[in-house]
Write a protein that holds these residues in place. Structure first.
Motif, PDB file in Angstrom:
ATOM      1  N   ARG A  72      -3.544   2.400  18.335  1.00 40.88           N
ATOM      2  CA  ARG A  72      -2.745   3.166  17.387  1.00 40.88           C
ATOM      3  C   ARG A  72      -2.203   2.246  16.306  1.00 40.88           C
ATOM      4  O   ARG A  72      -2.256   2.561  15.111  1.00 40.88           O
ATOM      5  N   SER A  73      -1.672   1.094  16.727  1.00 36.33           N
ATOM      6  CA  SER A  73      -1.164   0.137  15.741  1.00 36.33           C
ATOM      7  C   SER A  73      -2.278  -0.349  14.830  1.00 36.33           C
ATOM      8  O   SER A  73      -2.107  -0.470  13.613  1.00 36.33           O
ATOM      9  N   ALA A 102       5.338   4.887  15.165  1.00 33.53           N
ATOM     10  CA  ALA A 102       5.166   4.873  16.622  1.00 33.53           C
ATOM     11  C   ALA A 102       6.276   5.631  17.335  1.00 33.53           C
ATOM     12  O   ALA A 102       6.052   6.201  18.408  1.00 33.53           O
ATOM     13  N   VAL A 117      -2.369   7.417   5.907  1.00 37.45           N
ATOM     14  CA  VAL A 117      -2.133   6.594   7.094  1.00 37.45           C
ATOM     15  C   VAL A 117      -2.148   7.470   8.350  1.00 37.45           C
ATOM     16  O   VAL A 117      -2.662   7.079   9.397  1.00 37.45           O
ATOM     17  N   ALA A 153       2.511  -2.187   5.872  1.00 37.77           N
ATOM     18  CA  ALA A 153       1.649  -1.476   6.814  1.00 37.77           C
ATOM     19  C   ALA A 153       2.162  -1.627   8.239  1.00 37.77           C
ATOM     20  O   ALA A 153       2.183  -0.663   9.010  1.00 37.77           O
ATOM     21  N   SER A 191       3.816   1.332  10.561  1.00 41.03           N
ATOM     22  CA  SER A 191       3.208   1.563  11.863  1.00 41.03           C
ATOM     23  C   SER A 191       4.258   1.581  12.966  1.00 41.03           C
ATOM     24  O   SER A 191       4.214   2.429  13.872  1.00 41.03           O
ATOM     25  N   GLN A 197      -4.521   7.242  11.668  1.00 40.56           N
ATOM     26  CA  GLN A 197      -3.992   7.170  13.019  1.00 40.56           C
ATOM     27  C   GLN A 197      -4.784   8.048  13.996  1.00 40.56           C
ATOM     28  O   GLN A 197      -4.805   7.792  15.198  1.00 40.56           O
ATOM     29  N   PRO A 232      -2.774  -4.879  16.959  1.00 38.21           N
ATOM     30  CA  PRO A 232      -3.982  -4.063  16.745  1.00 38.21           C
ATOM     31  C   PRO A 232      -5.078  -4.347  17.767  1.00 38.21           C
ATOM     32  O   PRO A 232      -6.232  -4.600  17.419  1.00 38.21           O
ATOM     33  N   THR A 275      -3.282   2.421  12.246  1.00 38.85           N
ATOM     34  CA  THR A 275      -2.300   2.644  11.178  1.00 38.85           C
ATOM     35  C   THR A 275      -2.140   1.415  10.286  1.00 38.85           C
ATOM     36  O   THR A 275      -2.026   1.542   9.064  1.00 38.85           O
ATOM     37  N   ILE A 276      -2.134   0.223  10.877  1.00 33.81           N
ATOM     38  CA  ILE A 276      -1.976  -0.989  10.067  1.00 33.81           C
ATOM     39  C   ILE A 276      -3.203  -1.230   9.194  1.00 33.81           C
ATOM     40  O   ILE A 276      -3.087  -1.446   7.977  1.00 33.81           O
TER      41      ILE A 276
END
Length: 277
Positions: free
Chosen positions: A170-171, A196, A156, A188, A192, A160, A23, A174-175
């Protein structure tokens, strides 16, 4: 083969692999490192497409058994059908907004200072999410991605959308979005990773079409070097992250984001590094 060009390829391949699934924003790091290495021209953009593809394949390889099972049973298994449906639902918001605002974002936000600001803002959101995790009295209701509902996937997917801003991650979007919506850290992170695959494949394909004139056969050794390095480093990071989050939270990444973003802003303000506009 130009040794300097090979060195840049190695550095950027490592940066992509190390940052894509953490992240901390791979796009933000590539913009900043590419700026320092003078690697942000059209050829550099084409190279980034290749190393991003290496990172995608690392996820596919790590979760190949699950992906093969879904592929083989998608027409017979309700669970596999739900898995595919949830991935599609979660992909649609960011893909739609990306098509509408993609050019504007790349024209105005793909530069070091906006990236640095996004790093710091993202860190504050991580702190907030982790604070909620520790203060919440409710038990996490989603410990596996198989427990997701269509509404969970949509939430989620909406989170994003924040990742369209470079430096957000992006990670990370979403996480951390998953944590805020009731997913465990493991669920999570895994969702993610799976999310991806279609998102990055679509973005890579679109960039290949747009930058097709920048690809040349003579550049294949450099591209291959970056691809392999990105694949290997991304694979190691995916495995390390899943072990890490089994015992730790994400605040260490928030502190890193603040330190890195603050460094960029400080060096720009003091004139120590002439970051390009």
């Amino acid at each position: 083969m130009d040794p300097l060009l090979l060195f840049k390829a190695l550095i950027l391949g490592i940066v992509e692999g190390l940052t894509e699934f953490l992240p901390i924003s791979s796009t933000g790091h590539l913009i900043l490192v590419g700026d320092l290495l003078d690697f942000n021209d059209n050829w550099g953009k084409a190279f980034e497409i290749i190393i991003q593809f290496g990172a995608i394949l690392a996820v596919c390889w790590e979760y190949r058994k699950r992906l093969m099972n879904v592929t083989n049973t998608v027409f017979t298994s309700r669970q596999s059908q739900k898995f595919v449906l949830h991935i599609i639902i979660a992909c649609l918001p960011a893909m739609g907004l990306g098509l509408v605002f993609g050019k504007f974002i790349k024209a105005h936000l793909f530069s070091p200072i906006p990236v640095a600001i996004a790093f710091i803002v993202g860190a504050l959101i991580i702190f907030w999410a982790e604070y909620r995790q520790t203060r919440s009295s409710t038990v996490k209701r989603i410990n596996s991605i198989d427990q997701l509902t269509a509404l969970d996937a949509l939430k989620v997917g909406l989170a994003q959308c924040a990742a369209l801003i470079p430096g957000t991650s992006r990670s990370g979007a979403t996480i951390i979005g998953g944590l805020l919506f009731g997913l465990s850290r493991k669920a999570a992170a895994e969702f993610s990773f799976f999310l991806a695959i279609p998102v990055m494949f679509a973005a890579t394909l679109l960039d290949v079409v747009k930058n097709r004139d920048a690809f040349a056969a003579a550049d294949m050794p450099i591209f291959a070097t970056g691809f392999v390095v990105s694949f290997v480093s991304a694979l190691l990071v995916i495995r390390a992250l899943m072990k890490f989050i089994s015992k730790h939270d994400f605040t260490v990444f928030a502190w890193y984001r603040i330190g890195f973003g603050g460094f960029i802003l400080l060096t720009a303000a003091m004139g120590w590094i002439n970051w390009s506009a």
